[in-house]
Write a protein that holds these residues in place. Sequence first.
Motif, PDB file in Angstrom:
ATOM      1  N   SER A 148       0.369  -1.566   0.345  1.00 39.60           N
ATOM      2  CA  SER A 148      -0.055  -0.235  -0.321  1.00 39.60           C
ATOM      3  C   SER A 148       0.910   1.263   0.043  1.00 39.60           C
ATOM      4  N   PRO A 149       0.267   2.082  -0.882  1.00 32.91           N
ATOM      5  CA  PRO A 149      -0.196   2.017  -2.057  1.00 32.91           C
ATOM      6  C   PRO A 149      -0.218   1.143  -3.335  1.00 32.91           C
ATOM      7  N   LYS A 150      -0.952   1.010  -3.601  1.00 38.51           N
ATOM      8  CA  LYS A 150      -1.252  -0.082  -4.318  1.00 38.51           C
ATOM      9  C   LYS A 150      -0.136  -0.283  -5.738  1.00 38.51           C
ATOM     10  N   CYS A 151       0.076  -1.138  -5.799  1.00 34.00           N
ATOM     11  CA  CYS A 151       1.446  -1.649  -6.334  1.00 34.00           C
ATOM     12  C   CYS A 151       1.263  -2.649  -7.545  1.00 34.00           C
ATOM     13  N   ALA A 152       1.860  -3.559  -8.736  1.00 40.05           N
ATOM     14  CA  ALA A 152       1.568  -4.270  -9.770  1.00 40.05           C
ATOM     15  C   ALA A 152       2.902  -4.532  -9.443  1.00 40.05           C
ATOM     16  N   PHE A 153       3.140  -6.112 -10.430  1.00 37.47           N
ATOM     17  CA  PHE A 153       3.734  -6.480 -11.302  1.00 37.47           C
ATOM     18  C   PHE A 153       4.767  -7.165 -11.571  1.00 37.47           C
ATOM     19  N   CYS A 154       5.694  -6.478 -12.767  1.00 39.50           N
ATOM     20  CA  CYS A 154       6.056  -5.954 -13.912  1.00 39.50           C
ATOM     21  C   CYS A 154       7.217  -7.556 -14.036  1.00 39.50           C
ATOM     22  N   SER A 155       6.547  -8.462 -14.838  1.00 35.53           N
ATOM     23  CA  SER A 155       6.674  -9.807 -15.353  1.00 35.53           C
ATOM     24  C   SER A 155       8.629 -10.134 -15.870  1.00 35.53           C
ATOM     25  N   ASN A 156       9.681 -10.335 -15.182  1.00 36.84           N
ATOM     26  CA  ASN A 156      10.661 -10.142 -16.170  1.00 36.84           C
ATOM     27  C   ASN A 156      10.672 -10.775 -17.194  1.00 36.84           C
ATOM     28  N   GLY A 157      11.189 -10.379 -18.549  1.00 35.31           N
ATOM     29  CA  GLY A 157      11.362 -10.123 -19.512  1.00 35.31           C
ATOM     30  C   GLY A 157      11.909 -10.819 -20.356  1.00 35.31           C
ATOM     31  N   ALA A 158      12.722 -12.322 -19.453  1.00 36.10           N
ATOM     32  CA  ALA A 158      12.744 -13.379 -20.259  1.00 36.10           C
ATOM     33  C   ALA A 158      11.876 -14.316 -20.176  1.00 36.10           C
ATOM     34  N   SER A 159      11.092 -14.490 -18.859  1.00 33.09           N
ATOM     35  CA  SER A 159      10.610 -15.309 -18.016  1.00 33.09           C
ATOM     36  C   SER A 159       9.702 -14.906 -17.129  1.00 33.09           C
ATOM     37  N   GLN A 160       8.000 -15.728 -17.269  1.00 31.60           N
ATOM     38  CA  GLN A 160       7.744 -14.756 -16.104  1.00 31.60           C
ATOM     39  C   GLN A 160       8.068 -15.282 -14.696  1.00 31.60           C
ATOM     40  N   TYR A 161       8.584 -16.295 -14.613  1.00 36.44           N
ATOM     41  CA  TYR A 161       9.066 -16.836 -13.364  1.00 36.44           C
ATOM     42  C   TYR A 161      10.319 -16.573 -12.740  1.00 36.44           C
ATOM     43  N   GLN A 162      11.036 -15.918 -13.124  1.00 37.02           N
ATOM     44  CA  GLN A 162      12.141 -15.602 -13.232  1.00 37.02           C
ATOM     45  C   GLN A 162      11.773 -14.296 -12.534  1.00 37.02           C
ATOM     46  N   PRO A 163      13.037 -13.651 -11.322  1.00 34.97           N
ATOM     47  CA  PRO A 163      12.466 -12.358 -10.466  1.00 34.97           C
ATOM     48  C   PRO A 163      12.437 -10.930 -11.799  1.00 34.97           C
ATOM     49  N   GLY A 164      11.276  -9.837 -11.449  1.00 39.39           N
ATOM     50  CA  GLY A 164      11.134  -9.581 -11.774  1.00 39.39           C
ATOM     51  C   GLY A 164      10.383  -8.097 -11.035  1.00 39.39           C
ATOM     52  N   ALA A 165       9.733  -6.888 -12.096  1.00 38.92           N
ATOM     53  CA  ALA A 165      10.257  -5.503 -11.110  1.00 38.92           C
ATOM     54  C   ALA A 165       8.963  -5.221 -10.616  1.00 38.92           C
ATOM     55  N   CYS A 166       9.005  -4.602  -8.843  1.00 33.31           N
ATOM     56  CA  CYS A 166       7.753  -4.327  -8.218  1.00 33.31           C
ATOM     57  C   CYS A 166       7.456  -2.780  -8.406  1.00 33.31           C
ATOM     58  N   LEU A 167       6.269  -2.009  -9.005  1.00 37.29           N
ATOM     59  CA  LEU A 167       6.054  -0.946  -9.761  1.00 37.29           C
ATOM     60  C   LEU A 167       5.329  -0.326  -9.214  1.00 37.29           C
ATOM     61  N   VAL A 168       4.357   1.060  -9.556  1.00 39.27           N
ATOM     62  CA  VAL A 168       3.626   1.802  -8.813  1.00 39.27           C
ATOM     63  C   VAL A 168       2.211   0.791  -9.892  1.00 39.27           C
ATOM     64  N   SER A 169       0.665   1.102  -9.450  1.00 37.84           N
ATOM     65  CA  SER A 169       0.283   0.974 -10.414  1.00 37.84           C
ATOM     66  C   SER A 169      -0.235   2.093 -11.137  1.00 37.84           C
ATOM     67  N   ASP A 170      -0.243   2.350 -12.351  1.00 38.28           N
ATOM     68  CA  ASP A 170      -0.417   2.912 -12.654  1.00 38.28           C
ATOM     69  C   ASP A 170      -0.705   2.645 -14.280  1.00 38.28           C
ATOM     70  N   GLY A 171      -1.845   3.508 -14.661  1.00 44.35           N
ATOM     71  CA  GLY A 171      -1.554   3.354 -16.537  1.00 44.35           C
ATOM     72  C   GLY A 171      -0.355   2.721 -17.353  1.00 44.35           C
ATOM     73  N   ASP A 172       0.735   4.680 -17.226  1.00 46.37           N
ATOM     74  CA  ASP A 172       1.145   4.723 -17.811  1.00 46.37           C
ATOM     75  C   ASP A 172       2.621   3.450 -18.060  1.00 46.37           C
ATOM     76  N   ILE A 173       2.611   3.452 -16.453  1.00 51.50           N
ATOM     77  CA  ILE A 173       3.852   2.597 -15.958  1.00 51.50           C
ATOM     78  C   ILE A 173       3.304   0.729 -17.270  1.00 51.50           C
ATOM     79  N   MET A 174       1.871   0.589 -16.483  1.00 46.48           N
ATOM     80  CA  MET A 174       1.209  -0.196 -17.184  1.00 46.48           C
ATOM     81  C   MET A 174       2.168  -0.497 -19.022  1.00 46.48           C
ATOM     82  N   TYR A 175       1.538   0.822 -19.704  1.00 47.47           N
ATOM     83  CA  TYR A 175       1.655   0.843 -21.119  1.00 47.47           C
ATOM     84  C   TYR A 175       3.802   0.369 -21.364  1.00 47.47           C
ATOM     85  N   LYS A 176       4.345   0.917 -20.285  1.00 42.43           N
ATOM     86  CA  LYS A 176       6.129   0.680 -21.078  1.00 42.43           C
ATOM     87  C   LYS A 176       6.259  -0.547 -20.360  1.00 42.43           C
ATOM     88  N   CYS A 177       5.495  -1.553 -19.437  1.00 39.58           N
ATOM     89  CA  CYS A 177       5.730  -2.440 -19.238  1.00 39.58           C
ATOM     90  C   CYS A 177       5.374  -3.607 -20.358  1.00 39.58           C
TER      91      CYS A 177
END
Length: 585
Positions: free
Chosen positions: A409-438
């Motif tokens: 909190s505040p709400k965040c989202a997980f952007c998966s690793n580019g190589a594989s979803q199951y590898q370590p990824g990014a914890c980012l702000v839950s925002d539309g612009d950041i989602m599009y960048k992901c």
Amino acid sequence: MVEGGVTSVSRTELTEFWRTIWRTPYIMRLALSAGIGGLLFGYDTGVISGALLYIRDDFKSVKNNTWLRETIVSMAVAGAAIGAAIGGWLNDKCGRKKSILLADVLFVAGAILMAAAPAPWMIILGRIFVGLGVGMASMTAPLYISEASPARVRGALVSTNGMLITGGAFLSYVINYAFTKIHGTWRWMLGVAGLPALIQFLLMLWLPESPRWLYRENKTDEARKVMEKIYPADEVDEEVKALKASIEAEKAQEGSIGENFFTKLKGAWSNVIVRRGLYAGITVQVAQQFVGINTVMYYSPTIVQFAGFASNSTALALSLITSGLNVVGTVISMLFVDRYGRRRLMIVSMFGIIACLVVLSLMFFEAASHAPRVSHSESFNFNVNSTCPGFVQASNPASWNCMTCLKASPKCAFCSNGASQYQPGACLVSDGDIMYKCHSEHRVWFTEGCPSKFGIFTVLLLGLYIISYAPGMGTAPWIVNSEIYPLRFRGIGGGTAAVANWVSNLIVSETFLTLKEALGSAGTFLLFAGFSFLGLVAIFFLVPETKGLPLEEIESMLQEGYKPTLFCCKGKAEEKDSAKRISNK
């Protein structure tokens, strides 16, 4: 699912059904026209599950407010409970036809309000309108069909309404998926429901009132004209006499227990037979909801996303499996409920439900335990302002995984690793612009659940849960409530149990997402497994078998007090009890 249920139909009834509608197509036209109410009932149950995904994306307030999402779902249930209560009074006061027409007007108004909604409050208002229509239709459509159809095909025609409820739920998932690529997705999903309501309104204008209601209102000539369209000419006089005798007996019974609702309710609870019937009837209705079925029906795509499928369209496509299996399970129930009995099917159903819920809980627990880690370098790869504040400020960020990120909190989202979803990824702000960048980096954006190798098994278990539920707990509670009360108390008994069902439905649908946030997916499904176990115990001790028993024998059994038996000992025990009751007479 769902409220309303599907009555059982024998092979003889089906044969007679086809023979009768072939000779008198008017009967089928009447039943299908009224049965559109069942279709609307089922459609509304399923459509919100998909629409909610896109409403959440369009309105930030809905995305960030769990209670608001629950309210959008559950206000239709609250409206339906009120609509069902009003519908009973309107049916008697204004007639079945006018009640269906009013339900259609409410449904069309609600669909327009939701489709045009500029803000969540208007969606909620539209959901209340639709719920009122659904509640009235759920009470009136089966009643109209049963009163305006010959006795020899009544069961099959009322079952047609039940099948339309199940079919409407499946249709809603198909339509949800069809609109996933169209601009204004959720508006189309919710707005298109007004079309069948409008069609039903126009069809009902050309159909007659129920002959039974007309006769009760002393409109005997009109009632006879309607019956002449339904029955062969040589049967009309006999049917009119039977209708007259039935209504006179009904009025005499009403006089003996009073016309006031509270007088009837008091009389029901003070009668030991009816009270024990209510224990059984309310038990099965409450248990039907607290096994968590409407969390699956209302939130199915969201649950699929909890399991690790991030895409809205993928979640909707996989949800089609659960809805399709609900149709299959309903058909199975119609075929076997008279062969194996209501109580046995419910108990077997509950064992299957409990097993599925426990395994589902374990699956979600394993998925959370094996969620991908959050990588410091991945999280700061975008820019420092995009990184989840909770992760930046964490005292031990190395311990974070995807599930920790989504609970921040505040709400965040997980952007998966580019190589594989199951590898370590990014914890980012839950925002539309950041989602599009992901997405632009060919990564997957997770907001409800985490990448999981257990996801497909979770979906299969949901399907197995539905198959366990539909043939037993899906339909048998409604059949039990149609059989267990003495005739003069059947209306008040069935109505009281139906209210218990709607209220339980409202509690479950209004609290599911909150429970998920507080207990996690694993804890929530384990809680429902606990409720299901309590329901199983209550059904075993309180609910007798009513299959094939005449009303007099059911009353005698309740008068003496029901004594449960195991299946292996059931046959001999029932023969002994039946012989004892006969000798007492």
